[in-house]
Design a protein around this motif. Sequence first.
Motif: not given
Length: 368
Positions: A77-101
């Motif tokens: 899915t060309m997605t970068v999942p990131i975890e920092r503390g209590d934040r769950q982040i999903r970032l997708t290549i080619g998109e100008n948005k991220a999903i945070v929690n």
Amino acid sequence: MKKWVGASLALMMLFGLPAGISSAAAKAPAFVSVVMDGEKIWFPDAQAFIDENSRTLVPVRFIAEKMNAKVGWESDTMTVPIERGDRQIRLTIGENKAIVNGEEVTFDTKAILRGGRTFVPLRFVSEVLGAKVEWDDATSTVLISTVEDVEAKYDQWGRLIRTTDLPKNAKDYPYILADVPNEMYEMGYPYSNPERSKVSAVLYETIPEYNKENVDIWMGRLKTFGALWLNVDYKTIDDEWAKAIFATKMQNSDAELKYIRRYVEWVKENQIQIEGYLDPEPSMIFNDGLGVDYIRSRFLIKFMSYKESKELLYDTWFPKDIVFDKNVWYEGYTDIKMGTNVGGDWGSTLKVAPSASLFYNHIIKKVE
């Protein structure tokens, strides 16, 4: 002047090219320094850069991991999942948005894949990863703060000063930085008049021209020069590149331009492709007592394509006895020669000297 980047700010990190620089300079990736908690981040390959829309992009994995975040990669899915503390982040290549929690956060620049690395707009670091981000326009430097240390001492460029494990020649410098290895400090100086030469501790203490305003100008010129000089592609190089390089240098006439143009033709003939970065250190300046200043710089360079391993760089000191491996990063330190033809208050006029070289006084080795 430094400015704080807030969450609601569109992060307009624009900076103009120095006077006399052609718009061709935009063809090369403008080099951006990144300092986190007082220490400069020197990425192993892909560095932060300013894109064609004047937006600053940083390699997310290295930034996030420096902030103790876990970073993954989902290729389907060309997605970068990131975890920092209590934040769950999903970032997708080619998109100008991220999903945070579960909530969507949008940006004015898309995440991109470049050289096998995911790059995100700097606003992502401040809004999603939760760091304070400061932009030093004068030196094209990003300053990221994740912790506060009231006891720490910093230089005027926001760099953390250390007082232990000092280099043998620590007295040559106004201070010693936490993120600069002793090897860089202890590298020998270029040829000089020993009775008249001056190290940076003396220059900053005794000569008015060595002040932050002037040094910032010199660093900007060197970064522009390096972004052009160390990034060459036979498929796209043209006369605008030659003019842009020429404009970064101290000149008494147009004589050097013909030599730069000859190099352009050689790049095409020899099918040369180079990628690299030059990062000058403002606290490490040496005057040789012969009318020349040298600014010590760290560099990365990779030779991706060539037919013959000779004169790959526009450099009269390019080594004739070394064959550089293709697609291998080399790193090291070098003293870049600067000069001026102006007397009196010459500080703002210092530019890259015509005979500046990556190899005149240097250390170079393969990146392991």
